[in-house]
Design a protein around this motif. Structure first.
Motif, PDB file in Angstrom:
ATOM      1  N   LEU A   1     -17.300   5.057   0.728  1.00 38.29           N
ATOM      2  CA  LEU A   1     -15.935   4.588   0.488  1.00 38.29           C
ATOM      3  C   LEU A   1     -14.978   5.125   1.552  1.00 38.29           C
ATOM      4  N   GLU A   2     -15.179   6.385   1.954  1.00 36.18           N
ATOM      5  CA  GLU A   2     -14.347   6.962   3.014  1.00 36.18           C
ATOM      6  C   GLU A   2     -14.455   6.111   4.291  1.00 36.18           C
ATOM      7  N   VAL A   3     -15.678   5.722   4.635  1.00 31.88           N
ATOM      8  CA  VAL A   3     -15.901   4.904   5.833  1.00 31.88           C
ATOM      9  C   VAL A   3     -15.227   3.539   5.670  1.00 31.88           C
ATOM     10  N   TYR A   4     -15.371   2.953   4.467  1.00 32.69           N
ATOM     11  CA  TYR A   4     -14.791   1.628   4.206  1.00 32.69           C
ATOM     12  C   TYR A   4     -13.273   1.657   4.385  1.00 32.69           C
ATOM     13  N   VAL A   5     -12.632   2.672   3.808  1.00 27.25           N
ATOM     14  CA  VAL A   5     -11.169   2.768   3.866  1.00 27.25           C
ATOM     15  C   VAL A   5     -10.684   2.960   5.304  1.00 27.25           C
ATOM     16  N   GLN A   6     -11.446   3.730   6.075  1.00 23.93           N
ATOM     17  CA  GLN A   6     -11.047   4.000   7.460  1.00 23.93           C
ATOM     18  C   GLN A   6     -11.264   2.804   8.388  1.00 23.93           C
ATOM     19  N   THR A   7     -12.192   1.915   8.009  1.00 26.06           N
ATOM     20  CA  THR A   7     -12.543   0.813   8.908  1.00 26.06           C
ATOM     21  C   THR A   7     -11.985  -0.534   8.476  1.00 26.06           C
ATOM     22  N   HIS A   8     -11.244  -0.584   7.371  1.00 29.79           N
ATOM     23  CA  HIS A   8     -10.658  -1.841   6.907  1.00 29.79           C
ATOM     24  C   HIS A   8      -9.143  -1.717   6.834  1.00 29.79           C
ATOM     25  N   ALA A   9      -8.485  -2.852   7.032  1.00 33.95           N
ATOM     26  CA  ALA A   9      -7.015  -2.862   6.974  1.00 33.95           C
ATOM     27  C   ALA A   9      -6.544  -2.958   5.526  1.00 33.95           C
ATOM     28  N   PRO A  10      -5.444  -2.268   5.187  1.00 34.71           N
ATOM     29  CA  PRO A  10      -4.925  -2.298   3.808  1.00 34.71           C
ATOM     30  C   PRO A  10      -4.130  -3.585   3.550  1.00 34.71           C
ATOM     31  N   THR A  11      -4.878  -4.709   3.449  1.00 34.09           N
ATOM     32  CA  THR A  11      -4.172  -5.994   3.335  1.00 34.09           C
ATOM     33  C   THR A  11      -4.612  -6.836   2.147  1.00 34.09           C
ATOM     34  N   ASP A  12      -5.650  -6.418   1.421  1.00 34.99           N
ATOM     35  CA  ASP A  12      -6.127  -7.269   0.324  1.00 34.99           C
ATOM     36  C   ASP A  12      -6.482  -6.438  -0.903  1.00 34.99           C
ATOM     37  N   THR A  13      -6.845  -7.140  -1.967  1.00 41.32           N
ATOM     38  CA  THR A  13      -7.145  -6.470  -3.242  1.00 41.32           C
ATOM     39  C   THR A  13      -8.430  -5.659  -3.165  1.00 41.32           C
ATOM     40  N   ASN A  14      -9.365  -6.030  -2.297  1.00 37.05           N
ATOM     41  CA  ASN A  14     -10.584  -5.232  -2.146  1.00 37.05           C
ATOM     42  C   ASN A  14     -10.258  -3.826  -1.667  1.00 37.05           C
ATOM     43  N   TYR A  15      -9.274  -3.718  -0.788  1.00 39.36           N
ATOM     44  CA  TYR A  15      -8.855  -2.399  -0.296  1.00 39.36           C
ATOM     45  C   TYR A  15      -8.269  -1.579  -1.454  1.00 39.36           C
ATOM     46  N   VAL A  16      -7.461  -2.240  -2.304  1.00 34.87           N
ATOM     47  CA  VAL A  16      -6.918  -1.561  -3.492  1.00 34.87           C
ATOM     48  C   VAL A  16      -8.059  -1.059  -4.370  1.00 34.87           C
ATOM     49  N   ASN A  17      -9.058  -1.920  -4.618  1.00 31.41           N
ATOM     50  CA  ASN A  17     -10.182  -1.538  -5.479  1.00 31.41           C
ATOM     51  C   ASN A  17     -10.978  -0.381  -4.890  1.00 31.41           C
ATOM     52  N   ALA A  18     -11.109  -0.364  -3.565  1.00 28.28           N
ATOM     53  CA  ALA A  18     -11.815   0.743  -2.909  1.00 28.28           C
ATOM     54  C   ALA A  18     -11.069   2.061  -3.124  1.00 28.28           C
ATOM     55  N   LEU A  19      -9.741   2.034  -2.977  1.00 28.60           N
ATOM     56  CA  LEU A  19      -8.942   3.243  -3.213  1.00 28.60           C
ATOM     57  C   LEU A  19      -9.046   3.695  -4.663  1.00 28.60           C
ATOM     58  N   LEU A  20      -9.031   2.730  -5.580  1.00 29.53           N
ATOM     59  CA  LEU A  20      -9.147   3.068  -7.006  1.00 29.53           C
ATOM     60  C   LEU A  20     -10.471   3.744  -7.295  1.00 29.53           C
ATOM     61  N   ARG A  21     -11.558   3.189  -6.743  1.00 33.10           N
ATOM     62  CA  ARG A  21     -12.874   3.778  -6.973  1.00 33.10           C
ATOM     63  C   ARG A  21     -12.947   5.172  -6.348  1.00 33.10           C
ATOM     64  N   MET A  22     -12.386   5.332  -5.167  1.00 34.61           N
ATOM     65  CA  MET A  22     -12.372   6.653  -4.528  1.00 34.61           C
ATOM     66  C   MET A  22     -11.632   7.672  -5.384  1.00 34.61           C
ATOM     67  N   GLY A  23     -10.448   7.276  -5.888  1.00 37.60           N
ATOM     68  CA  GLY A  23      -9.660   8.190  -6.712  1.00 37.60           C
ATOM     69  C   GLY A  23     -10.396   8.602  -7.961  1.00 37.60           C
ATOM     70  N   ASN A  24     -11.026   7.626  -8.631  1.00 35.53           N
ATOM     71  CA  ASN A  24     -11.746   7.931  -9.868  1.00 35.53           C
ATOM     72  C   ASN A  24     -12.935   8.843  -9.612  1.00 35.53           C
ATOM     73  N   LEU A  25     -13.712   8.566  -8.548  1.00 40.10           N
ATOM     74  CA  LEU A  25     -14.867   9.406  -8.231  1.00 40.10           C
ATOM     75  C   LEU A  25     -14.450  10.801  -7.783  1.00 40.10           C
ATOM     76  N   THR A  26     -13.327  10.896  -7.078  1.00 42.02           N
ATOM     77  CA  THR A  26     -12.825  12.211  -6.645  1.00 42.02           C
ATOM     78  C   THR A  26     -12.469  13.068  -7.855  1.00 42.02           C
ATOM     79  N   THR A  27     -11.890  12.439  -8.878  1.00 38.31           N
ATOM     80  CA  THR A  27     -11.597  13.160 -10.125  1.00 38.31           C
ATOM     81  C   THR A  27     -12.872  13.534 -10.855  1.00 38.31           C
TER      82      THR A  27
END
Length: 644
Positions: free
Chosen positions: A33-59
């Motif tokens: 997920l870290e790689v995905y977030v760094q290599t994709h632009a924050p322009t669509d809902t998939n990017y939001v979902n990736a951040l959500l999954r990262m936040g939940n797993l980090t917790t």
């Protein structure tokens, strides 16, 4: 003992909050997920979902709450920008979970309330709404509102049944179980936990299975069935290891150690808590480490190793002071006072007991154990021993002092005789007064019976008499069909008289002077009516109320209010589900009658509902009645009265 670990992990299942998000081509591991977030632009809902999954797993896996908070807030802002309602909801849900695990209950409640409101405003699917209610139930339990938690968790279950949502949300059953456990109904809670366990097994979810098994173990712990509790903790630990959640493993190990301590298996208990401490040190969870140190100190105290007990308890107190956790500071200070008492170091016991008392809130009653009281007394005795010896040497009373002592003794003897005479006089007066009160009560009962017979039976008999005469005239006029209607009316009135007399006799029967009796009678009255309207009916009685006594006047008013409310429900609600609950609320009885029917506008009360008469009856018995309703949202009636 249980308060120490109950606060830490009442429901870690909150981190398993369902996302209900269909995510395409988004990695599952944190590194990916870290790689995905760094290599994709924050322009669509998939990017939001990736951040959500990262936040939940980090917790969930790393307990890095600050990092998770930052990720989830970025996700929320982007979701708002994209008008992505589901993403906004999920961000607030995971923020609530993050605050829950970082022990910030008020923020947890606020974010999960916000998440439910967002789900409703965006008309998200029923499954997601039901999950939002389940999550909010956890937040209510976290701020010590188990009744609200139970209410909204049951609402979630009803919604899942209404929309036939399959599979059911296992967390909802856990929520109901925990709310029941928190209201000391652990035996009832186990059945809900068992249903949650089946659902988690079907999902092959070891993390969820571990959570449920641990909670079943805690219920058996509450019921003092320690062998059963230990068996469930062992299975829960196995599943927690499969899920690779060190935070959950640590909590289960602590619970295991505490139940082993109850079973007097101190060496095993020590080993289990030491394992938990290693995991919590790795997670850098200071609150959990403090709990582990204190529990370890208590086990060393059981083993009579007072030096290690003192060392661990002081470490626990140091961490609690660093965290400024007032509750833990009070518990650990009291524990050290008790420890020093066992070591016969009464001076230190006195110092820590004094510190603990000074730290308590001024509105809190200082409760000191009998053992510590003896410690304090002994310390004070030792400190003043030299002074007492000096006073004994100087305490040579002269003749004048002896005469004064004899005089005071004679006065006391004379006063005692007078007090005995006065006591006898007062006893006789009280006896006569008691007899007079019983006569007054008997007279009042006779008047009440006469009044009830006149109001409920006399007028109906007069009506029957008039109808009988009218029937004779109709028959003489050869009008049999009209006469038949009169006969039917006479039959109905006669049956009403029989029911009224039965109620009067039941009310005055001393054998019915218990809440269990009135609950049974109200259930017997309501059940056939509910079945006739195809209403799913649940009647719940708090077991602690079964033997509670209740006066005749209160019993009658309580029954009539319940009967009126049930009649209104049957006639007007058009409900498919209804619930009646008899509950204990502090020193009061709470009766709740609610339905999921069409409700009504409270601003336009209708006389047909009998609200005025019900409220008058409630006030007459020293209670209060509250009715809540709105169109399309059902009706809830709550009666509160003092228990006698």
């Amino acid at each position: 003992m249980k308060s120490l670990y109950g606060l830490l992990l009442t429901t870690l299942y909150l981190t398993l909050l369902r996302s209900d998000i269909v995510i395409a081509q988004i990695p599952k591991s944190l590194d990916s997920l870290e790689v995905y977030v760094q290599t994709h632009a924050p322009t669509d809902t998939n990017y939001v979902n990736a951040l959500l999954r990262m936040g939940n797993l980090t917790t969930k896996t790393r307990a890095n709450y600050d990092r998770a908070d930052s990720l989830l807030r970025v996700a929320e802002k982007l979701a708002i920008k994209l008008n992505f309602g589901r993403g906004i909801y999920q961000a607030n849900t995971f923020l609530g979970a993050n605050y829950y695990l970082s022990s910030r209950p008020q923020q947890t409640l606020e974010y999960l309330q916000k998440a439910l409101a967002i789900a409703g405003a965006n008309k998200l699917p029923p499954r997601l709404l039901a999950n939002a209610m389940t999550n909010l139930g956890t937040a209510y339990r976290n701020v010590n509102q188990p009744e609200k938690a139970l209410e909204i968790s049951l609402r979630s279950l009803r919604m899942q049944e209404q929309y036939n949502i399959l599979p059911r949300n296992e967390d909802t059953y856990i929520g109901v179980g925990l709310a029941l456990k928190n209201t000391r109904r652990s035996r009832e809670a186990i059945s809900y936990f068992q249903q949650a366990l089946v659902l988690n097994r079907n999902l092959n979810a070891p993390y969820g299975m571990a959570i449920v098994e641990q909670n079943i173990g805690r219920c058996y712990d509450d019921l003092n069935q320690y062998d059963k509790a230990l068996a469930y903790y062992r299975i829960a630990l196995k599943h927690a290891k499969e899920s690779e959640s060190e935070l959950l493993q640590a909590d289960i190990l602590v619970n295991t150690g505490l139940v082993l301590r109850e079973l007097k298996r101190f060496e095993e208990a020590k080993h289990s808590i030491e394992q938990a401490l290693v995991l919590n040190k790795k997670q850098e969870s200071k609150g959990a480490m403090a709990t582990d140190y204190f529990n370890l100190g208590q086990v060393y105290e059981d083993l009579k190793d007072y030096k290690l007990a003192e060392l661990n308890m002081k470490k626990a107190l140091a961490l609690a002071n660093e965290l400024e956790d007032a509750t833990k500071i009070a518990i650990y200070t009291q524990g050290l006072a008790n420890l020093y008492g066992g070591m016969k170091d009464f001076q230190q016991a006195y110092v820590f007991q004094l510190e603990r008392n000074q730290r308590m809130d001024s509105t809190t009653t200082v409760r000191t154990s009998a053992e510590v009281q003896r410690m304090v007394a002994k310390y004070e005795t030792e400190k003043k021993e030299a002074q007492i010896k000096l006073l004994q040497q100087q305490a040579k009373l002269n003749q004048q002092e002896s005469e004064r002592v004899r005089f005071r003794t004679n006065v006391l003897i004379a006063g005692s005789v007078l007090l005995l005479l006065l006591g006898a006089s007062v006893s006789a007066w009280l006896l006569n007064r008691s007899k007079f009160q019983r006569l007054e009560e008997a007279q009042r009962l006779r008047k009440q019976i006469a009044h009830d017979l006149h109001d409920e039976v006399g007028s109906t008999l007069s009506s029957i008499s008039m109808l009988s005469g009218h029937t004779d005239r109709l028959l003489s006029q050869n009008r049999p069909e009209t006469a038949q209607k009169m006969v039917q009316k006479i039959y109905t009135d006669a049956r009403q008289i029989l029911e009224s007399i039965d109620e009067i006799i039941w009310t005055i029967n001393p054998g019915n002077d218990s809440l269990q009796r009135i609950a049974m009678r109200l259930q017997e009255y309501a059940q056939p009516l509910m079945e006739s309207k195809d209403i799913r009916f649940l009647f719940v009685t708090d077991p602690t109320l079964e033997a509670a006594p209740i006066s005749m006047e209160v019993r009658r008013s309580l029954y009539l209010i319940g009967k009126e409310a049930i009649n209104n429900l049957i006639k007007y609600s058009e409900a498919t589900e209804a619930t009646v609950r008899f509950e204990r609320k502090d020193s009061k009885l709470q009766v709740v009658i609610e339905d999921n029917g069409r409700g009504f506008d409270m601003a336009q009360p209708s006389e047909r509902t009998g609200q005025t008469s019900m409220k008058q009856r409630a006030e007459a018995m020293g209670g209060s009645l509250e009715v809540q309703s709105s169109p399309g949202m059902g009706t809830r009636l709550q009666l509160l009265t003092e228990l006698t």
